[in-house]
Design a protein around this motif. Structure first.
Motif, PDB file in Angstrom:
ATOM      1  N   LYS A   1      52.978 -61.118 -25.738  1.00 11.54           N
ATOM      2  CA  LYS A   1      52.022 -62.195 -25.961  1.00 11.54           C
ATOM      3  C   LYS A   1      50.596 -61.708 -25.692  1.00 11.54           C
ATOM      4  O   LYS A   1      49.659 -62.094 -26.394  1.00 11.54           O
ATOM      5  CB  LYS A   1      52.374 -63.367 -25.051  1.00 11.54           C
ATOM      6  CG  LYS A   1      51.634 -64.628 -25.358  1.00 11.54           C
ATOM      7  CD  LYS A   1      52.153 -65.765 -24.495  1.00 11.54           C
ATOM      8  CE  LYS A   1      51.511 -67.055 -24.905  1.00 11.54           C
ATOM      9  NZ  LYS A   1      51.988 -68.175 -24.121  1.00 11.54           N
ATOM     10  N   GLY A   2      50.438 -60.825 -24.695  1.00 13.59           N
ATOM     11  CA  GLY A   2      49.116 -60.291 -24.358  1.00 13.59           C
ATOM     12  C   GLY A   2      48.547 -59.430 -25.472  1.00 13.59           C
ATOM     13  O   GLY A   2      47.357 -59.468 -25.780  1.00 13.59           O
ATOM     14  N   ILE A   3      49.399 -58.621 -26.108  1.00 12.34           N
ATOM     15  CA  ILE A   3      48.956 -57.761 -27.214  1.00 12.34           C
ATOM     16  C   ILE A   3      48.538 -58.608 -28.401  1.00 12.34           C
ATOM     17  O   ILE A   3      47.512 -58.343 -29.039  1.00 12.34           O
ATOM     18  CB  ILE A   3      50.067 -56.763 -27.597  1.00 12.34           C
ATOM     19  CG1 ILE A   3      50.298 -55.786 -26.445  1.00 12.34           C
ATOM     20  CG2 ILE A   3      49.700 -56.004 -28.860  1.00 12.34           C
ATOM     21  CD1 ILE A   3      51.477 -54.871 -26.646  1.00 12.34           C
ATOM     22  N   SER A   4      49.292 -59.645 -28.692  1.00 12.08           N
ATOM     23  CA  SER A   4      48.972 -60.535 -29.800  1.00 12.08           C
ATOM     24  C   SER A   4      47.625 -61.229 -29.564  1.00 12.08           C
ATOM     25  O   SER A   4      46.801 -61.344 -30.471  1.00 12.08           O
ATOM     26  CB  SER A   4      50.080 -61.567 -29.980  1.00 12.08           C
ATOM     27  OG  SER A   4      49.720 -62.499 -30.962  1.00 12.08           O
ATOM     28  N   LYS A   5      47.417 -61.658 -28.312  1.00 16.50           N
ATOM     29  CA  LYS A   5      46.152 -62.318 -27.967  1.00 16.50           C
ATOM     30  C   LYS A   5      44.984 -61.338 -28.077  1.00 16.50           C
ATOM     31  O   LYS A   5      43.913 -61.678 -28.579  1.00 16.50           O
ATOM     32  CB  LYS A   5      46.246 -62.885 -26.554  1.00 16.50           C
ATOM     33  CG  LYS A   5      45.048 -63.665 -26.124  1.00 16.50           C
ATOM     34  CD  LYS A   5      45.221 -64.227 -24.723  1.00 16.50           C
ATOM     35  CE  LYS A   5      43.962 -64.946 -24.294  1.00 16.50           C
ATOM     36  NZ  LYS A   5      44.065 -65.470 -22.936  1.00 16.50           N
ATOM     37  N   PHE A   6      45.212 -60.106 -27.628  1.00 15.53           N
ATOM     38  CA  PHE A   6      44.159 -59.085 -27.698  1.00 15.53           C
ATOM     39  C   PHE A   6      43.785 -58.782 -29.148  1.00 15.53           C
ATOM     40  O   PHE A   6      42.599 -58.673 -29.492  1.00 15.53           O
ATOM     41  CB  PHE A   6      44.626 -57.806 -26.998  1.00 15.53           C
ATOM     42  CG  PHE A   6      43.684 -56.658 -27.146  1.00 15.53           C
ATOM     43  CD1 PHE A   6      42.510 -56.604 -26.419  1.00 15.53           C
ATOM     44  CD2 PHE A   6      43.964 -55.616 -28.021  1.00 15.53           C
ATOM     45  CE1 PHE A   6      41.637 -55.552 -26.553  1.00 15.53           C
ATOM     46  CE2 PHE A   6      43.099 -54.551 -28.165  1.00 15.53           C
ATOM     47  CZ  PHE A   6      41.933 -54.520 -27.428  1.00 15.53           C
ATOM     48  N   LEU A   7      44.753 -58.624 -30.009  1.00  9.38           N
ATOM     49  CA  LEU A   7      44.495 -58.298 -31.412  1.00  9.38           C
ATOM     50  C   LEU A   7      43.825 -59.434 -32.170  1.00  9.38           C
ATOM     51  O   LEU A   7      43.082 -59.195 -33.121  1.00  9.38           O
ATOM     52  CB  LEU A   7      45.803 -57.902 -32.098  1.00  9.38           C
ATOM     53  CG  LEU A   7      46.412 -56.568 -31.628  1.00  9.38           C
ATOM     54  CD1 LEU A   7      47.756 -56.347 -32.310  1.00  9.38           C
ATOM     55  CD2 LEU A   7      45.469 -55.421 -31.896  1.00  9.38           C
ATOM     56  N   SER A   8      44.065 -60.666 -31.763  1.00 12.89           N
ATOM     57  CA  SER A   8      43.461 -61.793 -32.470  1.00 12.89           C
ATOM     58  C   SER A   8      42.093 -62.168 -31.894  1.00 12.89           C
ATOM     59  O   SER A   8      41.361 -62.950 -32.487  1.00 12.89           O
ATOM     60  CB  SER A   8      44.384 -63.005 -32.438  1.00 12.89           C
ATOM     61  OG  SER A   8      44.533 -63.464 -31.093  1.00 12.89           O
TER      62      SER A   8
END
Length: 69
Positions: free
Chosen positions: A2-9
């Motif tokens: 979830k953290g990676i997805s938030k970072f990329l968006s």
């Protein structure tokens, strides 16, 4: 995950990246301009030196001193 997805968006650093890219482009353009002009300026400098090599320069004080002799 979830953290990676938030970072990329996220878009927090997008403006910084834009400014870095624009600055790098301007620096690159400046370097290309300087390197293109260097050869021509050196040629003009050499030719000017050759043209001025044989010219004698007198000051007003030198002319007055030679007239009074």
């Amino acid at each position: 995950m979830k953290g990676i997805s938030k970072f990329l968006s996220g878009e927090h650093g997008a403006i910084t990246v834009d400014w870095v890219v624009l600055t790098a482009a301007l620096v690159g353009l400046g370097l290309v301009t300087v390197f293109n002009l260097t050869g021509g300026v050196q040629h003009v400098d050499t030719e000017t030196g050759h043209a001025l090599r044989g010219i004698e320069v007198y000051s007003a004080n030198q002319e007055q001193a030679s007239e009074s002799d």
